[in-house]
Design a protein around this motif. Structure first.
Motif, PDB file in Angstrom:
ATOM      1  N   ASN A   4       1.340  -7.537  11.494  1.00  0.00           N
ATOM      2  CA  ASN A   4       1.416  -6.122  12.101  1.00  0.00           C
ATOM      3  C   ASN A   4       0.096  -5.428  11.570  1.00  0.00           C
ATOM      4  O   ASN A   4      -0.080  -5.776  10.318  1.00  0.00           O
ATOM      5  CB  ASN A   4       2.528  -5.156  11.698  1.00  0.00           C
ATOM      6  CG  ASN A   4       3.888  -5.767  12.423  1.00  0.00           C
ATOM      7  OD1 ASN A   4       3.873  -6.391  13.504  1.00  0.00           O
ATOM      8  ND2 ASN A   4       4.959  -5.779  11.585  1.00  0.00           N
ATOM      9  N   TYR A   5      -0.341  -4.692  12.058  1.00  0.00           N
ATOM     10  CA  TYR A   5      -1.610  -4.099  11.613  1.00  0.00           C
ATOM     11  C   TYR A   5      -1.646  -2.529  12.041  1.00  0.00           C
ATOM     12  O   TYR A   5      -0.967  -1.938  13.068  1.00  0.00           O
ATOM     13  CB  TYR A   5      -2.884  -4.787  12.059  1.00  0.00           C
ATOM     14  CG  TYR A   5      -3.077  -4.747  13.500  1.00  0.00           C
ATOM     15  CD1 TYR A   5      -3.945  -3.704  14.185  1.00  0.00           C
ATOM     16  CD2 TYR A   5      -2.585  -5.478  14.223  1.00  0.00           C
ATOM     17  CE1 TYR A   5      -4.093  -3.445  15.511  1.00  0.00           C
ATOM     18  CE2 TYR A   5      -2.826  -5.660  15.673  1.00  0.00           C
ATOM     19  CZ  TYR A   5      -3.547  -4.762  15.992  1.00  0.00           C
ATOM     20  OH  TYR A   5      -3.572  -4.631  17.671  1.00  0.00           O
ATOM     21  N   TYR A   6      -2.425  -1.576  11.004  1.00  0.00           N
ATOM     22  CA  TYR A   6      -2.563  -0.210  11.477  1.00  0.00           C
ATOM     23  C   TYR A   6      -3.876   0.171  10.711  1.00  0.00           C
ATOM     24  O   TYR A   6      -4.296  -0.799   9.895  1.00  0.00           O
ATOM     25  CB  TYR A   6      -1.416   0.531  10.799  1.00  0.00           C
ATOM     26  CG  TYR A   6      -1.202   0.397   9.564  1.00  0.00           C
ATOM     27  CD1 TYR A   6      -1.818   1.462   8.462  1.00  0.00           C
ATOM     28  CD2 TYR A   6      -0.365  -0.349   8.669  1.00  0.00           C
ATOM     29  CE1 TYR A   6      -1.575   1.426   7.170  1.00  0.00           C
ATOM     30  CE2 TYR A   6       0.060  -0.441   7.526  1.00  0.00           C
ATOM     31  CZ  TYR A   6      -0.555   0.476   6.670  1.00  0.00           C
ATOM     32  OH  TYR A   6      -0.504   0.617   5.373  1.00  0.00           O
ATOM     33  N   ASN A   7      -4.333   1.267  10.902  1.00  0.00           N
ATOM     34  CA  ASN A   7      -5.559   1.841  10.263  1.00  0.00           C
ATOM     35  C   ASN A   7      -5.164   2.734   9.257  1.00  0.00           C
ATOM     36  O   ASN A   7      -4.192   3.671   9.629  1.00  0.00           O
ATOM     37  CB  ASN A   7      -6.603   2.385  11.124  1.00  0.00           C
ATOM     38  CG  ASN A   7      -7.147   1.554  12.251  1.00  0.00           C
ATOM     39  OD1 ASN A   7      -7.494   0.397  11.793  1.00  0.00           O
ATOM     40  ND2 ASN A   7      -7.350   1.792  13.228  1.00  0.00           N
ATOM     41  N   ASP A   8      -5.628   2.629   7.871  1.00  0.00           N
ATOM     42  CA  ASP A   8      -5.238   3.774   7.093  1.00  0.00           C
ATOM     43  C   ASP A   8      -5.921   4.971   7.016  1.00  0.00           C
ATOM     44  O   ASP A   8      -6.810   5.008   7.900  1.00  0.00           O
ATOM     45  CB  ASP A   8      -5.360   3.270   5.434  1.00  0.00           C
ATOM     46  CG  ASP A   8      -6.658   2.757   5.281  1.00  0.00           C
ATOM     47  OD1 ASP A   8      -7.727   2.985   6.058  1.00  0.00           O
ATOM     48  OD2 ASP A   8      -6.823   2.357   4.109  1.00  0.00           O
ATOM     49  N   GLN A   9      -5.984   5.800   6.017  1.00  0.00           N
ATOM     50  CA  GLN A   9      -6.284   7.291   6.314  1.00  0.00           C
ATOM     51  C   GLN A   9      -8.085   7.125   6.129  1.00  0.00           C
ATOM     52  O   GLN A   9      -8.626   7.973   6.489  1.00  0.00           O
ATOM     53  CB  GLN A   9      -6.007   8.137   5.167  1.00  0.00           C
ATOM     54  CG  GLN A   9      -4.491   8.122   5.229  1.00  0.00           C
ATOM     55  CD  GLN A   9      -4.074   8.542   3.824  1.00  0.00           C
ATOM     56  OE1 GLN A   9      -4.285   8.327   2.870  1.00  0.00           O
ATOM     57  NE2 GLN A   9      -2.845   9.113   3.740  1.00  0.00           N
ATOM     58  N   ASP A  10      -8.514   5.994   5.548  1.00  0.00           N
ATOM     59  CA  ASP A  10      -9.963   5.882   5.326  1.00  0.00           C
ATOM     60  C   ASP A  10     -10.659   5.076   6.562  1.00  0.00           C
ATOM     61  O   ASP A  10     -11.671   4.855   6.665  1.00  0.00           O
ATOM     62  CB  ASP A  10     -10.290   5.135   4.181  1.00  0.00           C
ATOM     63  CG  ASP A  10      -9.749   5.651   2.905  1.00  0.00           C
ATOM     64  OD1 ASP A  10      -9.814   6.908   2.926  1.00  0.00           O
ATOM     65  OD2 ASP A  10      -9.422   4.757   2.031  1.00  0.00           O
TER      66      ASP A  10
END
Length: 140
Positions: A4-10
């Motif tokens: 699974n993947y997501y974009n972090d705060q940076d």
């Protein structure tokens, strides 16, 4: 592959997978993709925990009761990630998997075990860590 993947705060891409072990502990691996000076790296974080609220993101709080099982599981996931990178990741820079350790005990284990799988001690500006060069989709 079950990543699974997501974009972090940076804004960095984080690819994640986890599994519940027979002891009831959960092992989780994260590959955080970002760029250093002249290379792209996938920083590996391995977490073993009983309850999700016990960990903060990207910190190893406990080793668990399963001995080397989480490490072997993680090495299989690193191999899967290499295959995933060949088809799904695009970056014109040289790409590496980066492994860092939380303490000296893990450092000794990683430095002894991971070179068998192609990891080398290198320094790309953030201190000496273990790196393995991987191929991405646009480099093949």
């Amino acid at each position: 592959m079950t990543f699974n993947y997501y974009n972090d705060q940076d804004g960095d891409l984080v690819i994640i997978d986890k599994e519940v072990l027979p002891s009831g502990m959960t092992v989780q691996i994260e590959f955080e993709l970002y760029e250093l000076n002249n290379v792209a790296v996938a920083n590996v974080s391995l977490n073993v925990y009983k309850k999700r609220k016990q960990i903060e993101r990207n910190t190893l709080c406990q080793s668990g009761k399963d001995g080397f099982k989480p490490l072997f599981w993680a090495m299989n996931k690193v191999k899967e990630f290499e295959e995933y990178a060949k088809t799904e990741l695009y970056n014109p820079l040289p790409c590496y998997i980066q492994v860092y350790w939380a303490d000296n005990r893990r450092a000794r284990l990683y430095k002894r075990y991971l070179p068998r799988y192609g990891f080398e001690l290198k320094n790309f500006g953030q201190g000496t860590m273990l790196y393995k060069k991987i191929e991405t989709a646009n480099q093949i």
